[in-house]
Design a protein around this motif. Structure first.
Motif, PDB file in Angstrom:
ATOM      1  N   VAL A 215       0.759  -1.149   0.037  1.00  0.00           N
ATOM      2  CA  VAL A 215      -0.088   0.074   0.023  1.00  0.00           C
ATOM      3  C   VAL A 215       0.917   1.064  -0.087  1.00  0.00           C
ATOM      4  O   VAL A 215       0.646   2.154  -0.713  1.00  0.00           O
ATOM      5  N   SER A 216       1.850   1.273   0.870  1.00  0.00           N
ATOM      6  CA  SER A 216       2.710   2.353   1.047  1.00  0.00           C
ATOM      7  C   SER A 216       3.961   2.542  -0.090  1.00  0.00           C
ATOM      8  O   SER A 216       4.872   3.505  -0.100  1.00  0.00           O
ATOM      9  N   LYS A 217       3.966   1.398  -0.595  1.00  0.00           N
ATOM     10  CA  LYS A 217       5.149   1.380  -1.706  1.00  0.00           C
ATOM     11  C   LYS A 217       6.352   1.317  -1.140  1.00  0.00           C
ATOM     12  O   LYS A 217       7.237   1.899  -1.388  1.00  0.00           O
ATOM     13  N   GLY A 218       6.493   0.497   0.001  1.00  0.00           N
ATOM     14  CA  GLY A 218       7.664   0.739   0.831  1.00  0.00           C
ATOM     15  C   GLY A 218       8.177   1.881   1.774  1.00  0.00           C
ATOM     16  O   GLY A 218       9.276   1.715   2.297  1.00  0.00           O
ATOM     17  N   LYS A 219       7.253   2.747   1.794  1.00  0.00           N
ATOM     18  CA  LYS A 219       7.486   3.816   2.788  1.00  0.00           C
ATOM     19  C   LYS A 219       7.245   3.502   4.110  1.00  0.00           C
ATOM     20  O   LYS A 219       7.942   4.158   5.216  1.00  0.00           O
ATOM     21  N   TRP A 220       6.166   2.668   4.611  1.00  0.00           N
ATOM     22  CA  TRP A 220       5.938   2.615   5.817  1.00  0.00           C
ATOM     23  C   TRP A 220       6.710   1.359   6.639  1.00  0.00           C
ATOM     24  O   TRP A 220       7.069   1.490   7.824  1.00  0.00           O
TER      25      TRP A 220
ATOM     26  N   ILE B 202       6.203   5.037  23.051  1.00  0.00           N
ATOM     27  CA  ILE B 202       7.604   5.259  23.211  1.00  0.00           C
ATOM     28  C   ILE B 202       7.861   6.799  21.955  1.00  0.00           C
ATOM     29  O   ILE B 202       8.580   7.685  22.241  1.00  0.00           O
ATOM     30  N   SER B 203       6.993   6.612  20.852  1.00  0.00           N
ATOM     31  CA  SER B 203       6.917   7.521  19.959  1.00  0.00           C
ATOM     32  C   SER B 203       6.550   8.863  20.352  1.00  0.00           C
ATOM     33  O   SER B 203       7.242   9.852  20.084  1.00  0.00           O
TER      34      SER B 203
ATOM     35  N   MET C  66       8.961  14.103  13.589  1.00  0.00           N
ATOM     36  CA  MET C  66       8.140  13.168  12.761  1.00  0.00           C
ATOM     37  C   MET C  66       8.563  12.632  11.514  1.00  0.00           C
ATOM     38  O   MET C  66       8.158  11.612  11.363  1.00  0.00           O
ATOM     39  N   LYS C  67       9.714  13.275  10.782  1.00  0.00           N
ATOM     40  CA  LYS C  67      10.518  12.733   9.996  1.00  0.00           C
ATOM     41  C   LYS C  67      11.561  11.575  10.342  1.00  0.00           C
ATOM     42  O   LYS C  67      12.104  11.064   9.309  1.00  0.00           O
ATOM     43  N   SER C  68      11.701  11.355  11.604  1.00  0.00           N
ATOM     44  CA  SER C  68      12.778  10.551  11.902  1.00  0.00           C
ATOM     45  C   SER C  68      12.610   9.201  11.785  1.00  0.00           C
ATOM     46  O   SER C  68      11.457   8.715  11.864  1.00  0.00           O
TER      47      SER C  68
END
Length: 270
Positions: free
Chosen positions: A184-189, A224-225, A236-238
């Motif tokens: 779904v995320s094309k490998g981003k998640w 934890i996040s 948020m981008k880490s």
């Protein structure tokens, strides 16, 4: 103190020492995997000055303290990863001996199964935390081992087909859950390593405990996040080493999954 008590305590001390020594080996695996070096052929050396380490520099935990966390040669700092992995491995081996009742553990195949499970989870936890990578060289053998050992141990009850189906379904759920996110995320998640780790979890835990582990991973990851964001340690981008939460939740579910599931279903009124 009675002789039996001394023997009992010494057994735990011995198990801790063995665990710490195995932890030292796990450190070698963790260090050499990203560099694609053999874990068998070469002696350990300092990553800074490349001086080969003497045997007395490789005593788990003690050498780190004796050397004051510095290389004997170049005086560069030694990473806290090394004594931490050795200490945690030793303590977890003691826990496993206690969990399986140390007097009976040596005759219990579940004890030896869990030793391998814990060692594999420690490697995955540390490499993902340090390098944001889950290596196939660890996850695939662990996947095969988990499937085979659970099938052969659990099939003693005679329910071969149901156990086989349970493990396959759990593996497909664990791996498929992350494969769907990857697609779904094309490998981003998530990455490919998470997919294979999901399958490992399924084969380790079976159904429905894999469900417990996934919930624990996402809840603990979220908590934890939020804390890291609140203290501005992360943004948020880490990148998030989600394998850390997956391995931690797998360990918890492996030993307390049934109780957690029962508690969950009770509170739902089921």
């Amino acid at each position: 103190m009675k002789l039996g008590t001394y023997i009992f305590m010494l057994t735990y001390v011995l198990i801790f020492i063995i665990g710490a020594c195995i932890g030292s080996f796990l450190n070698v695996v963790i260090y050499r995997l990203p560099e694609k070096k053999s874990i068998w052929k070469k002696r350990s050396n300092c990553p800074h000055c490349h001086q080969k380490l003497k045997n007395y520099d490789l005593v788990p935990i003690f050498s780190f303290i004796w050397l004051k966390a510095k290389c004997r040669g170049c005086k560069q700092k030694i990473s806290w990863q090394y004594p931490s992995v050795e200490l945690v491995t030793g303590l977890l081996f003691v826990f496993l001996a206690y969990h399986h009742q140390v007097g009976q553990a040596m005759a219990n195949p579940m004890f030896f199964r869990d030793l391998v499970f814990v060692a594999g989870l420690i490697i995955i936890f540390t490499t993902d935390l340090r390098y944001y990578l889950i290596f196939d060289a660890v996850s695939i053998p662990l996947m095969v081992f988990a499937f085979l050992v659970n099938f052969f141990i659990l099939s003693h009850s005679g329910n071969y087909f149901s156990i086989l189906i349970n493990l396959i379904v759990a593996g497909l759920i664990g791996g498929g859950f992350f494969a769907l996110q990857y697609w779904v995320s094309k490998g981003k998640w998530v990455g490919g390593g998470d997919i294979r780790l999901g399958a490992v979890m399924g084969f380790m835990l079976g159904w429905p405990i894999i469900f417990v582990a996934l919930i624990l991973a996402y809840v603990s990851g979220a908590v934890i996040s939020v804390i890291l964001l609140a203290f501005k340690i992360k943004t948020m981008k880490s990148p998030v080493p989600f394998g850390v939460f997956l391995t931690g939740s797998t360990f918890v579910a492996l030993f307390w999954g049934q109780q957690l599931l029962a508690w969950y279903l009770t509170n739902l009124g089921l």
